[in-house]
Motif scaffolding. Structure first.
Motif, mmCIF file in Angstrom:
data_model
loop_
_atom_site.group_PDB
_atom_site.id
_atom_site.type_symbol
_atom_site.label_atom_id
_atom_site.label_comp_id
_atom_site.label_asym_id
_atom_site.label_seq_id
_atom_site.Cartn_x
_atom_site.Cartn_y
_atom_site.Cartn_z
ATOM 1 N N ILE A 141 -3.742 -61.190 72.516
ATOM 2 C CA ILE A 141 -2.550 -60.347 72.419
ATOM 3 C C ILE A 141 -1.281 -61.188 72.317
ATOM 4 N N LEU A 142 -1.226 -62.297 73.046
ATOM 5 C CA LEU A 142 0.021 -63.052 73.186
ATOM 6 C C LEU A 142 0.602 -63.552 71.868
ATOM 7 N N PRO A 143 -0.172 -64.170 70.954
ATOM 8 C CA PRO A 143 0.431 -64.599 69.683
ATOM 9 C C PRO A 143 1.039 -63.434 68.905
ATOM 10 N N PHE A 144 0.359 -62.300 68.908
ATOM 11 C CA PHE A 144 0.869 -61.112 68.219
ATOM 12 C C PHE A 144 2.148 -60.624 68.891
ATOM 13 N N ALA A 145 2.179 -60.655 70.225
ATOM 14 C CA ALA A 145 3.371 -60.230 70.964
ATOM 15 C C ALA A 145 4.559 -61.141 70.664
ATOM 16 N N VAL A 146 4.309 -62.435 70.532
ATOM 17 C CA VAL A 146 5.371 -63.388 70.189
ATOM 18 C C VAL A 146 5.934 -63.053 68.811
ATOM 19 N N TYR A 147 5.049 -62.763 67.873
ATOM 20 C CA TYR A 147 5.460 -62.415 66.510
ATOM 21 C C TYR A 147 6.328 -61.154 66.511
ATOM 22 N N ILE A 148 5.877 -60.126 67.223
ATOM 23 C CA ILE A 148 6.621 -58.863 67.290
ATOM 24 C C ILE A 148 7.967 -59.069 67.978
ATOM 25 N N PHE A 149 7.995 -59.890 69.010
ATOM 26 C CA PHE A 149 9.247 -60.151 69.724
ATOM 27 C C PHE A 149 10.290 -60.768 68.792
ATOM 28 N N PHE A 150 9.909 -61.780 68.041
ATOM 29 C CA PHE A 150 10.854 -62.425 67.132
ATOM 30 C C PHE A 150 11.275 -61.475 66.014
ATOM 31 N N THR A 151 10.346 -60.651 65.540
ATOM 32 C CA THR A 151 10.682 -59.665 64.517
ATOM 33 C C THR A 151 11.738 -58.694 65.034
ATOM 34 N N PHE A 152 11.566 -58.255 66.268
ATOM 35 C CA PHE A 152 12.523 -57.338 66.892
ATOM 36 C C PHE A 152 13.895 -58.007 67.046
ATOM 37 N N VAL A 153 13.900 -59.264 67.496
ATOM 38 C CA VAL A 153 15.168 -59.977 67.693
ATOM 39 C C VAL A 153 15.924 -60.116 66.374
ATOM 40 N N VAL A 154 15.220 -60.519 65.323
ATOM 41 C CA VAL A 154 15.857 -60.681 64.015
ATOM 42 C C VAL A 154 16.389 -59.349 63.507
#
Length: 263
Positions: free
Chosen positions: A52-65
């Motif tokens: 889950i964690l790599p996907f969560a990192v990806y989603i987090f950065f997408t949200f920030v951008v």
């Protein structure tokens, strides 16, 4: 000179550091972990966490951008945030690499499966660029345009292609197929044979994957194909490679045609 009350408290502190069991007189007891640290340790040991964690990192950065773009902060510098996002995702996968038995213990697809895997990836690419009617799209795609004043920024293109073709497939297949598809079948998902995943888990995962993308119908088809490969070959490398083929072909087509909206 310390008071008798202070000496008594100090003595009690020392006594509390001793074991009262028969394991050996005077043995020192290590301080117990705080409650939050115990919970964190439990979470980190769950088989689901590394997937889950790599996907969560990806989603987090997408949200920030996305938030920064809405606030009109960052300007052209935000275009490099994709590279930062991919770097963090890749680092997370590398750090957790010893947890991925489905990738470490599995060999590459069998020779007779390679043609099927590559053809599947190419087929999803063809569908992706042709399933773009208005009713097949949800939301408003923003795309990614690497052009600047002096034309195409090839460094940005290289970063985008590398991330999409090499990192994203591993990240997404670990989450969607290795974890979610099997977890919906059984909580102890590592014990689930991919070939025995039921229709309910298959359908739910496909629908969720579809609506992660603006082109929901193309995403639905991709989910069916990638999950089908995983269930047929029982090898996670099969959907990873097919996914990589799709993204690599899509990226090359986008650059060649200038259809930046598909990025």
């Amino acid at each position: 000179m310390a008071s008798s009350k202070h000496r008594s408290a100090k003595k009690e502190d020392v006594t509390c550091m001793k074991k009262s069991s028969g394991d050996g007189a005077g043995a020192v007891v290590m301080p117990t972990k705080s409650a939050w640290r115990v919970r964190l340790d439990k979470i980190s040991r769950r088989p689901s966490t590394p997937r889950i964690l790599p996907f969560a990192v990806y989603i987090f950065f997408t949200f920030v951008v996305d938030m920064l773009e809405r606030l009109d902060w960052g300007g052209d510098g935000l275009r490099w945030m994709y590279g930062v996002k991919i770097a963090f995702v890749a680092a997370t996968i590398w750090f957790l690499r010893n947890n991925y038995d489905e990738l470490r213990s599995a060999s590459m697809p069998r020779r007779k499966d390679w043609l099927i895997v590559i053809a599947a990836g190419a087929g999803v690419f063809v569908a992706w660029i042709n399933l773009g009617a208005a009713w097949m799209v949800v939301g408003t795609p923003t795309g990614f345009d690497p052009r600047g004043v002096q034309g195409i920024d090839w460094e940005l293109v290289a970063v985008r292609l590398t991330g999409a073709a090499l990192i994203v497939p591993v990240m997404e297949e670990l989450f969607w197929r290795s974890f979610l598809l099997r977890w919906l079948e059984k909580a102890d998902f590592l014990a689930v044979d991919p070939a025995r995943v039921g229709l309910k888990a298959f359908a739910i995962t496909a629908v969720f994957f579809a609506f992660e993308h603006n082109l929901w119908l193309a995403g639905l088809l991709a989910a069916v194909v990638y999950a089908g490969l995983y269930m047929r070959t029982r090898n996670l490398w099969s959907p990873v490679i097919a996914h990589g083929v799709t993204n690599a072909m899509l990226g090359c087509w986008i650059v060649a045609t200038g259809n930046w909206i598909y990025w």
